[in-house]
Write an enzyme that holds these catalytic residues in place. Sequence first.
Site, PDB file in Angstrom:
ATOM      1  N   HIS A  46      45.782  43.037  77.208  1.00 40.76           N
ATOM      2  CA  HIS A  46      45.073  43.916  76.294  1.00 40.76           C
ATOM      3  C   HIS A  46      43.742  43.297  75.872  1.00 40.76           C
ATOM      4  O   HIS A  46      42.707  43.955  75.882  1.00 40.76           O
ATOM      5  CB  HIS A  46      45.957  44.168  75.076  1.00 40.76           C
ATOM      6  CG  HIS A  46      45.453  45.259  74.194  1.00 40.76           C
ATOM      7  ND1 HIS A  46      45.446  46.565  74.605  1.00 40.76           N
ATOM      8  CD2 HIS A  46      44.924  45.232  72.961  1.00 40.76           C
ATOM      9  CE1 HIS A  46      44.928  47.299  73.632  1.00 40.76           C
ATOM     10  NE2 HIS A  46      44.595  46.519  72.634  1.00 40.76           N
ATOM     11  N   GLU A  68      48.391  47.261  82.290  1.00 46.67           N
ATOM     12  CA  GLU A  68      48.912  47.325  80.941  1.00 46.67           C
ATOM     13  C   GLU A  68      49.909  48.475  80.807  1.00 46.67           C
ATOM     14  O   GLU A  68      50.936  48.340  80.142  1.00 46.67           O
ATOM     15  CB  GLU A  68      47.712  47.551  80.020  1.00 46.67           C
ATOM     16  CG  GLU A  68      47.858  46.990  78.652  1.00 46.67           C
ATOM     17  CD  GLU A  68      46.633  47.342  77.838  1.00 46.67           C
ATOM     18  OE1 GLU A  68      45.632  46.652  77.996  1.00 46.67           O
ATOM     19  OE2 GLU A  68      46.682  48.320  77.094  1.00 46.67           O
ATOM     20  N   ASN A 415      54.318  21.062 101.846  1.00 48.05           N
ATOM     21  CA  ASN A 415      55.171  20.258 102.690  1.00 48.05           C
ATOM     22  C   ASN A 415      56.609  20.245 102.190  1.00 48.05           C
ATOM     23  O   ASN A 415      57.547  20.413 102.952  1.00 48.05           O
ATOM     24  CB  ASN A 415      54.613  18.839 102.683  1.00 48.05           C
ATOM     25  CG  ASN A 415      54.764  18.188 104.013  1.00 48.05           C
ATOM     26  OD1 ASN A 415      54.294  18.734 105.007  1.00 48.05           O
ATOM     27  ND2 ASN A 415      55.442  17.057 104.032  1.00 48.05           N
TER      28      ASN A 415
END
Lengths: 679, 146
Positions: A46, A68, A415
């Site tokens: 917001h 939102e 990895n």
Amino acid sequence: METTQYLEIFIEESKEHLQAINENLLELEKNPEDMEIVNEVFRSAHTLKGMSATMGFEDLANLTHKMENVLDAIRNHKIKVTTDVLDVVFASVDDLEAMIQDIASGGDGKRNVEEIVARLKAIESGSNVEKKEKSEVREPSHSSEGNSVQYDEFETTVIQQSKEQGFSCYEVIVTLKEDCLLKAARVYMIFEVLEKCGEIIKSVPAVEELEEEHFDHRFTVTIVTKDEASEIEKKVMKVSEVEKVVVQPFADSPKQASDHSKETDHSDKEEKKKASAEKNAKDHQADGGKQRKSKNVSNKTIRVNIERLDSLMNLFEELVIDRGRLEQISRELNHPELTETVERMSRISGDLQNIILNMRMIPVETVFNRFPRMVRQLARELDKQINLEIIGAETELDRTVIDEIGDPLVHLLRNAVDHGIETKEERKAKGKPIEGTVKLKAYTSGNHVFIEVEDDGAGINREKVLKKAIDKGIVSQEEAEKLTDSEVFGLIMESGFSTADRITDISGRGVGLDVVKATIESIGGSININSVEGKGSVFSIQLPLTLSIISVMLIEVGNEKYAIPLSSIIETAIIKKEDILSAHSKKVIDFRGKVVPLLFLEKLFEVPKEEAEDDYLSVVIVRKGDKMAALVVDSFIGQQEVVLKSLGNYLTNVFAISGATILGDGQVALIIDCNALIK
Amino acid sequence: MSKISAPSVLKVIAFQLGDNEYALPIHQVQSIERLMPITRVPKTVPFIKGVINLRGVVTPIIDLRTRFGLPEKEFDDGTRIIVATLNEMEVGFIVDGANDVLDISEEFIEPQPEMVGEIEAEYITGVAKWEKRLLILLSLEKILEK
């Protein structure tokens, strides 16, 4: 509105908000039922939306708005939190990040967001259509007329209660003059006036945004008071640069008639106090309350441009060089008062140095915080279940070091996820929990910071590594038999080595670990691997706290001065010529029961000088990990703090030299890289 | 250095090296310094003399004589260091002497010279005949190539 001056702040804060959204979304994935997290995300989104609308970045505001809506639907239990929903939300956060990045690099932040908006909409409409209307209203900077304010349940309760106790509730819509210069100051004054009249329940935009001037010229404050509307209007109008004030009675539901709110009841003060106390207590959880609270603490830190800190550091480095010079002069002159003053100055500048270095320290969090997203993504791609645990993200490192460690860590984590952690099936078959754990741990110890990447995966197969290393000619058969476990694991970081049987997109192309090792060593760090087959591996990185000022031992060879970093030195010694032994035609000495090879710096560095016969040799015993070497020098000059300088872009890869420094007499001394000397 | 329209002027720094006069475009030259103590950097190519402290910046020094295969000469009062920058590389060149700053019309610049020594030929972009002087224009890019 002229917005360029706020652009930098806007970018910084947007990044922070996006980071907060990222973190909370990950949290939400783990606890899909926790609505408090959704609220957090919603708040960040917001604020971001309000800020970007104010700054005129429409695409950014638009996408945030759609996101939102989805969050709002989740919050209202219209949509269930699922991985798929979060994937779309994550994707939109990615888009938002890209836009902010674009703005930061001078672009206009425009981006085609249609696809992602469509996906967000699909999620949203898949749940409930009427939701949309409600969320449309939530947009403060866009709703043109009236500034309708949305109240949450708690706020309405407070308003209801105060009304019952005879207070009136008004929405005060204040419009500042177009040319108002100090909007934040005006906001502050208006709030002060209003706070004297009664209790402020809420403001749109929120107080924080108002204080940071993230609004056009109009804002709405909701207030409960016993004063008349006209009175409030008059009081607010007295603040200069206010264009217009509209005080309208609060109308939330039909049963609260507007004329009712104008009534002034005479309930006793006791009641009022109780009401406000109750309100304050509840405020802790409420939106408005939180922001009001932060008003008091927000001034403890300031934002300083990195460049300023860098130039402060540069100036200080000059001072360190002069300090070296002064110390030298005072030693030569041997004047007691001068010596005393110089010593005092050295102490003070030492303290100053600590403060400046500390100022440049930033928590490793700034690097770590992008990893949860990355690991989540990788795990999804590889269909593995992985829990990334981050420990010690608050550990601080110099900015120069931080800048360098991002890529190596990305590599190590990839990895660990790709090669370390086994597939779900394998884990099940081995009787391990299906969810693999990758730990990223940072901690300080002495003058070093350690960062460890630990996984509970398959571990490294010693025999496989050795066989491959011998095949590739990295070690010989005889050498291989003598290697310790950690030395064997170290082989996987040699260039041209990769044990991955198959090549995946993620890692295992035979390049990488050697680059990781090179990067870490180039910033004066070291990396060490420990692994137990079947149980997992730990990659442990040791890093210096800072790169710019280091303690060195100055030594002399012929007429040349060199600096050896104290961090590599074990001790200095004077040895007799007859103590030198020969092993495999190499000269070695016996140092505390260990055979240490002798390295003659004058030969290594081809120093032009006459052969001098001496019965004694001065040696500096240096180490790299567990290995040691004794550097033969002509004389020791002493210990000094020096500023590390690079040799520039032209001279790269100079043998056994990691940099240079400027001595007190203005001459350049080279810094010896002990890592390169010890094989 | 493209020849666009007629009287385009190239500003150069002219310096002496043995019997020849050389020139570098002025926009590549940062400063001209007197000789200062040079710290030898071990195990580098012979023409890299070492590094100097140029107002706090450690700057590598190239001996142009060695680079061009000319015989070595003792440093004297005339010896100068010309500090040049290229692609964020800062390098100093030891020359026998810095002469002056000249404006050369590009029409006097001839491209490929034939008569100069062979070793240095590869570092040359052109030759300018200017008021009875012969200036050899150097390419910084090629000198700094390894």
